[in-house]
Each structure stands twice: as structure tokens, then as C-alpha cells.
Motif scaffolding. Structure first.
Motif, PDB file in Angstrom:
ATOM      1  N   LEU A  78      39.818  34.954  38.730  1.00 10.98           N
ATOM      2  CA  LEU A  78      38.381  34.938  38.975  1.00 10.98           C
ATOM      3  C   LEU A  78      37.651  33.777  38.317  1.00 10.98           C
ATOM      4  CD1 LEU A  78      37.745  38.761  38.631  1.00 10.98           C
ATOM      5  CD2 LEU A  78      38.142  37.427  40.710  1.00 10.98           C
ATOM      6  N   GLU A  79      38.293  33.028  37.451  1.00 12.62           N
ATOM      7  CA  GLU A  79      37.601  31.982  36.699  1.00 12.62           C
ATOM      8  C   GLU A  79      37.669  30.626  37.391  1.00 12.62           C
ATOM      9  OE1 GLU A  79      41.045  30.615  33.534  1.00 12.62           O
ATOM     10  OE2 GLU A  79      39.598  32.103  32.915  1.00 12.62           O
ATOM     11  N   GLY A  80      37.105  30.528  38.532  1.00 11.45           N
ATOM     12  CA  GLY A  80      37.073  29.264  39.251  1.00 11.45           C
ATOM     13  C   GLY A  80      36.855  29.508  40.722  1.00 11.45           C
ATOM     14  N   PRO A  81      36.864  28.433  41.490  1.00  9.14           N
ATOM     15  CA  PRO A  81      36.597  28.595  42.922  1.00  9.14           C
ATOM     16  C   PRO A  81      37.700  29.385  43.625  1.00  9.14           C
ATOM     17  CG  PRO A  81      37.152  26.300  42.401  1.00  9.14           C
ATOM     18  CD  PRO A  81      37.077  27.040  41.105  1.00  9.14           C
ATOM     19  N   ARG A  82      37.275  30.215  44.543  1.00  8.69           N
ATOM     20  CA  ARG A  82      38.225  31.036  45.296  1.00  8.69           C
ATOM     21  C   ARG A  82      39.225  30.161  46.048  1.00  8.69           C
ATOM     22  NH1 ARG A  82      37.022  36.657  47.928  1.00  8.69           N
ATOM     23  NH2 ARG A  82      39.000  37.026  48.962  1.00  8.69           N
ATOM     24  N   SER A  83      38.812  28.987  46.446  1.00  9.38           N
ATOM     25  CA  SER A  83      39.671  28.093  47.214  1.00  9.38           C
ATOM     26  C   SER A  83      40.854  27.549  46.397  1.00  9.38           C
ATOM     27  CB  SER A  83      38.857  26.917  47.756  1.00  9.38           C
ATOM     28  OG  SER A  83      38.336  26.157  46.679  1.00  9.38           O
ATOM     29  N   ARG A  84      40.881  27.821  45.094  1.00  7.67           N
ATOM     30  CA  ARG A  84      41.969  27.328  44.225  1.00  7.67           C
ATOM     31  C   ARG A  84      42.756  28.472  43.566  1.00  7.67           C
ATOM     32  NH1 ARG A  84      41.028  21.980  42.003  1.00  7.67           N
ATOM     33  NH2 ARG A  84      43.233  22.217  41.526  1.00  7.67           N
ATOM     34  N   ILE A  85      42.532  29.691  44.029  1.00  5.19           N
ATOM     35  CA  ILE A  85      43.224  30.841  43.428  1.00  5.19           C
ATOM     36  C   ILE A  85      44.738  30.694  43.533  1.00  5.19           C
ATOM     37  CG2 ILE A  85      43.715  33.308  43.730  1.00  5.19           C
ATOM     38  CD1 ILE A  85      40.764  33.714  44.303  1.00  5.19           C
ATOM     39  N   GLY A  86      45.230  30.257  44.672  1.00  4.47           N
ATOM     40  CA  GLY A  86      46.680  30.112  44.855  1.00  4.47           C
ATOM     41  C   GLY A  86      47.300  29.224  43.796  1.00  4.47           C
ATOM     42  N   GLU A  87      46.663  28.100  43.532  1.00  6.96           N
ATOM     43  CA  GLU A  87      47.179  27.190  42.514  1.00  6.96           C
ATOM     44  C   GLU A  87      47.070  27.791  41.120  1.00  6.96           C
ATOM     45  OE1 GLU A  87      46.357  22.801  40.564  1.00  6.96           O
ATOM     46  OE2 GLU A  87      45.516  23.241  42.541  1.00  6.96           O
ATOM     47  N   ARG A  88      45.923  28.414  40.797  1.00  6.79           N
ATOM     48  CA  ARG A  88      45.739  28.981  39.453  1.00  6.79           C
ATOM     49  C   ARG A  88      46.766  30.061  39.154  1.00  6.79           C
ATOM     50  NH1 ARG A  88      40.374  28.922  40.905  1.00  6.79           N
ATOM     51  NH2 ARG A  88      40.226  31.177  41.064  1.00  6.79           N
ATOM     52  N   ILE A  89      46.926  30.990  40.086  1.00  9.55           N
ATOM     53  CA  ILE A  89      47.841  32.102  39.822  1.00  9.55           C
ATOM     54  C   ILE A  89      49.286  31.623  39.801  1.00  9.55           C
ATOM     55  CG2 ILE A  89      48.054  32.875  42.231  1.00  9.55           C
ATOM     56  CD1 ILE A  89      47.962  35.098  39.109  1.00  9.55           C
ATOM     57  N   LEU A  90      49.616  30.656  40.649  1.00 14.74           N
ATOM     58  CA  LEU A  90      50.982  30.140  40.656  1.00 14.74           C
ATOM     59  C   LEU A  90      51.299  29.389  39.363  1.00 14.74           C
ATOM     60  CD1 LEU A  90      53.608  29.929  42.201  1.00 14.74           C
ATOM     61  CD2 LEU A  90      52.705  27.891  43.332  1.00 14.74           C
ATOM     62  N   ARG A  91      50.367  28.596  38.873  1.00 18.62           N
ATOM     63  CA  ARG A  91      50.606  27.883  37.607  1.00 18.62           C
ATOM     64  C   ARG A  91      50.752  28.876  36.441  1.00 18.62           C
ATOM     65  NH1 ARG A  91      50.725  22.495  37.821  1.00 18.62           N
ATOM     66  NH2 ARG A  91      49.641  21.460  39.527  1.00 18.62           N
ATOM     67  N   LEU A  92      49.934  29.908  36.427  1.00 16.05           N
ATOM     68  CA  LEU A  92      50.057  30.936  35.389  1.00 16.05           C
ATOM     69  C   LEU A  92      51.434  31.597  35.472  1.00 16.05           C
ATOM     70  CD1 LEU A  92      48.934  32.811  33.154  1.00 16.05           C
ATOM     71  CD2 LEU A  92      48.035  34.242  34.985  1.00 16.05           C
ATOM     72  N   PHE A  93      51.828  31.989  36.670  1.00 13.61           N
ATOM     73  CA  PHE A  93      53.111  32.660  36.881  1.00 13.61           C
ATOM     74  C   PHE A  93      54.282  31.765  36.486  1.00 13.61           C
ATOM     75  CE2 PHE A  93      56.568  34.161  39.702  1.00 13.61           C
ATOM     76  CZ  PHE A  93      56.634  35.476  39.281  1.00 13.61           C
TER      77      PHE A  93
END
Length: 190
Positions: A78-93
Motif C-alpha cells: 500500500l505504500e506507493g502507487p498501485r501501478s508499481r505493486i507488482g515490483e514492490r511485492i516481488l522485490r520484498l519477496f
């Protein structure tokens, strides 16, 4: 006059709570276990469970030695633009699998869920309620879409880190993100 407050020296309370939590999760599953039930089995007030662990999610994470914090996952999404969720969650994972301190518990978890139906059931309940349902609700998405993203990432983890299939196993994080993040993003787009 009697002394008040915590007794001096080491306390066994936290360990007793964890033992009770493991028993409660094993007997009732994640959904059926409660803070009150854990506290009752440990012989403590429910406030002590909250004091040591905060929430039922955190008791579960600690009791099963899970290498991630589910609230961090939701916050990251949730901490950023929805259009970048895929990248954020993948980098975290990927980061969780790359770090030695979290990689070993992940390997143990994969072994446990593939050999123990009880552990698999507990983890399934936890992931469904503490992670996937919260993400789906926060983003107003059907749970199937969020589960699809989780399935993609777990498949990636098995291929990259467990089986170590080349060239995925030796690809850089940036290469993997460039390839896979758009697929993950698809699940989060309305």
C-alpha cells in the motif's frame, strides 16, 4: 510489604506462551486458535500474550518461526502507487529469499508444508486470513486475483531457490523483476 511488578531474573512466561500457541495452532488450526485459548493453556492473562507478541498474527509468526511479518507485506503493497505493486511485492519477496537469515526458515517452511499436512493446513489458514484476505480487502480485489499473485511468486521461489533451475537461478534480481513483475502486476490491476 510484598514487592510488586515483575519478578527479578529470567522469565519462562514467553516460552510458556509460545509452547501453548504451538499446541493451540496444532489442535485448532490458525482460524480456531484464539489469544484467550493460548493464554488459558499457558496459565497467563491474555494481556500478557498481547504484551509479548502484539497480535495473533505475530504469535503465529513467532511460534512457527516464519521469516516474514504479514503486516509488513500489506504495508509494502500500500505504500506507493498501485501501478508499481507488482515490483514492490516481488522485490520484498525476493529479498526474503536472498537474505540468509530469512532464507533458511523459508527452506524449513517449504520442507514442513510438503511433509506435514497439519503444518500445511495451519499455514494455509494463516496465509488466507492474515495475508491474502487483508491484501484483497485493502486493494478491493477479488481474493482469487491476490491468490494468483501468491501462486506465481511461490512457483518462482521453487524454481529459483529450491530446485535452482537455470538460468532463473543465476539471474540478477533486476532481471527477474523485469521479467516477472509485469505478470504479478496483472493480478493487482483492477
Amino acid at each position: 510489604m510484598a514487592r510488586t511488578g515483575r519478578r527479578p531474573g529470567q522469565t519462562q512466561t514467553r516460552a510458556d506462551i509460545l509452547a501453548a500457541a504451538r499446541n493451540q495452532f496444532a489442535a485448532r488450526g490458525y482460524a480456531g486458535a484464539t489469544i484467550r485459548g493460548i493464554a488459558a493453556e499457558a496459565g497467563v492473562n491474555p494481556a500478557l500474550v498481547h504484551h509479548f507478541f502484539g497480535s495473533k498474527d505475530q504469535v503465529f509468526v513467532t511460534a512457527l518461526n516464519l521469516p516474514f511479518n504479514p503486516s509488513r507485506l500489506v504495508d509494502t503493497l500500500l505504500e506507493g502507487p498501485r501501478s508499481r505493486i507488482g515490483e514492490r511485492i516481488l522485490r520484498l519477496f525476493l529479498g526474503l529469499w536472498e537474505e540468509p537469515v530469512t532464507r533458511l526458515p523459508f527452506f524449513a517452511l517449504v520442507r514442513s508444508v510438503t511433509t506435514s499436512p497439519e503444518v500445511a493446513d495451519q499455514l494455509r489458514q494463516f496465509i488466507e486470513t492474515a495475508v491474502l484476505a487483508k491484501v484483497a480487502a485493502a486493494l478491493d480485489l477479488p481474493p482469487l486475483r491476490v491468490t494468483g499473485a501468491a501462486a506465481q511468486m511461490m512457483g518462482l521461489a521453487i524454481v529459483r531457490y529450491v530446485v535452482r533451475v537455470e538460468p532463473m537461478a543465476s539471474a540478477t534480481e533486476d532481471e527477474v523483476v523485469a521479467l516477472v513483475a509485469p505478470v504479478i502486476q496483472h493480478y493487482f490491476d483492477p
